[in-house]
Enzyme design. Sequence first.
Site, PDB file in Angstrom:
ATOM      1  N   ASP A  23     -46.419 -89.130  72.685  1.00  0.00           N
ATOM      2  CA  ASP A  23     -45.217 -89.371  73.476  1.00  0.00           C
ATOM      3  C   ASP A  23     -44.526 -90.608  72.916  1.00  0.00           C
ATOM      4  O   ASP A  23     -45.037 -91.728  73.041  1.00  0.00           O
ATOM      5  CB  ASP A  23     -45.624 -89.576  74.943  1.00  0.00           C
ATOM      6  N   HIS A  24     -43.349 -90.411  72.336  1.00  0.00           N
ATOM      7  CA  HIS A  24     -42.667 -91.509  71.640  1.00  0.00           C
ATOM      8  C   HIS A  24     -42.057 -92.527  72.594  1.00  0.00           C
ATOM      9  O   HIS A  24     -41.544 -93.560  72.153  1.00  0.00           O
ATOM     10  CB  HIS A  24     -41.571 -90.942  70.738  1.00  0.00           C
TER      11      HIS A  24
END
Length: 471
Positions: free
Chosen positions: A441-442
């Site tokens: 998850d950036h």
Amino acid sequence: MGLKTFNLPDPGEGLTEAEIVTWMVKPGDAVKVNDVVVEIETSKSLVELPIPWEGTVGELLVAEGQEVPVGAPIITIEVAGVDDEPAPAQAPDPAPEEPEPAPAQADSPSTPDGWAGAADDAGAGDTDGSGSSGSSGRTPNLVGYGAIGGSTTRRARKNRAPGVAASADGAGSGPVSGPARPLAKPPVRKYAKDQGVDLAEVTGSGEGGIIDRADVDAHLASGGTDSTRTSVAREERITVKGVRKMTAAAMTGSAFGAPHVTEFVTIDMTASMELLDRLKADREFRDVKVTPLLLVAKALLLACRRNPGVNATWEEAGDQASIVLKNYVNLGIAAATPRGLIVPNVKDADAMSLRELADALTVLVETARAGRTQPADMSGGTITITNVGVFGVDTGTPIINPGESAILAFGAVRRMPWVVGSGAQERIEPRWVTQLALSFDHRLIDGDLGSRFLSDIAAILQDPARALLWA
């Protein structure tokens, strides 16, 4: 002697409905407190329900294959020394569905018999991807129905009610007349369907007439066929429900709710494969399944210790966003089961020794394969491994399990040419090689953190001695 009604309890996790899969009893059977009387499927798993009274089975109010809401009456029990309860209302008939082009079997799974898919080991030493079979033997006790004066027991399937018939679309309720459905596990039903065999024509060799794959093969060898084999419809519609429905919703939400980034690395696993050979010969590990997945799991746990920001969750409340760091690792292992993909997790895996982790993974795989993983075992995960290598796949771009921030895909371990040495000593040798893919998850894991985490996992697998430095 009074009549008591048993209503479908909430099996946990706030579920609102379940499907009746298998009745373990029939009218007239004697039951004791905590005898398992029915097997249900929720949106997360198969669950066995024990009865809280001792008495005689009256009526089965719901047919196999029917979905009923929590709280609906499903069975009556004649109990000595109590007054009759008001007659139970029959479970509501499901809404009519659009006619299907062809009938489908009620319990058709998507995977072959005995296959736990991504939870097994990959690559070397197990080229067919198969693992040990069996069941954990665990029987869940639901809240309010725990063991009372003895252990919970599961009634034999030979007690199946002849008056309760399953239907492919779950239609019908209350006592149902007609012949009993042949006794067979879902993977066997799928196998028979694929072979065009009507299980009603097969003689089961198991206890109580249970049919296995060998019985289906014997039926085929004797020339037995099903007339539907030559008249199969061009299309078939299968209702999405249970585990598959939940998985589809969860993956859609994750894919579009979290900005995914995926990075890849190809590594030389020769040193790890040599370590596996030594572990298999070690007395401490002789009675446990030792696989490449075990070493990948241990490497990931050590990498989490060095990079704690990966083991975290992004939470939003209105306009306020928070990053919740987890000081423990509940390690999820994606497992393909006959009823769909599930992700059970090993609680506090980071606190386990290598042998303890091996034992926990073995139990997880066997429980998932047997379809006995409970909702509590699939909640609270913090990071996941999906073993696509068991299918002979090199890598993929996995979707993050909802509620987590990273997932590691472990590819097949293959013998491949690899450049070793340097300078004048540089040469090409056959080595054990695999690929790892990390999706994260950036929003909370940037490229630097994600890259360092993946690099640490790769470094341990290329040189397991590093684990001594990082443990």
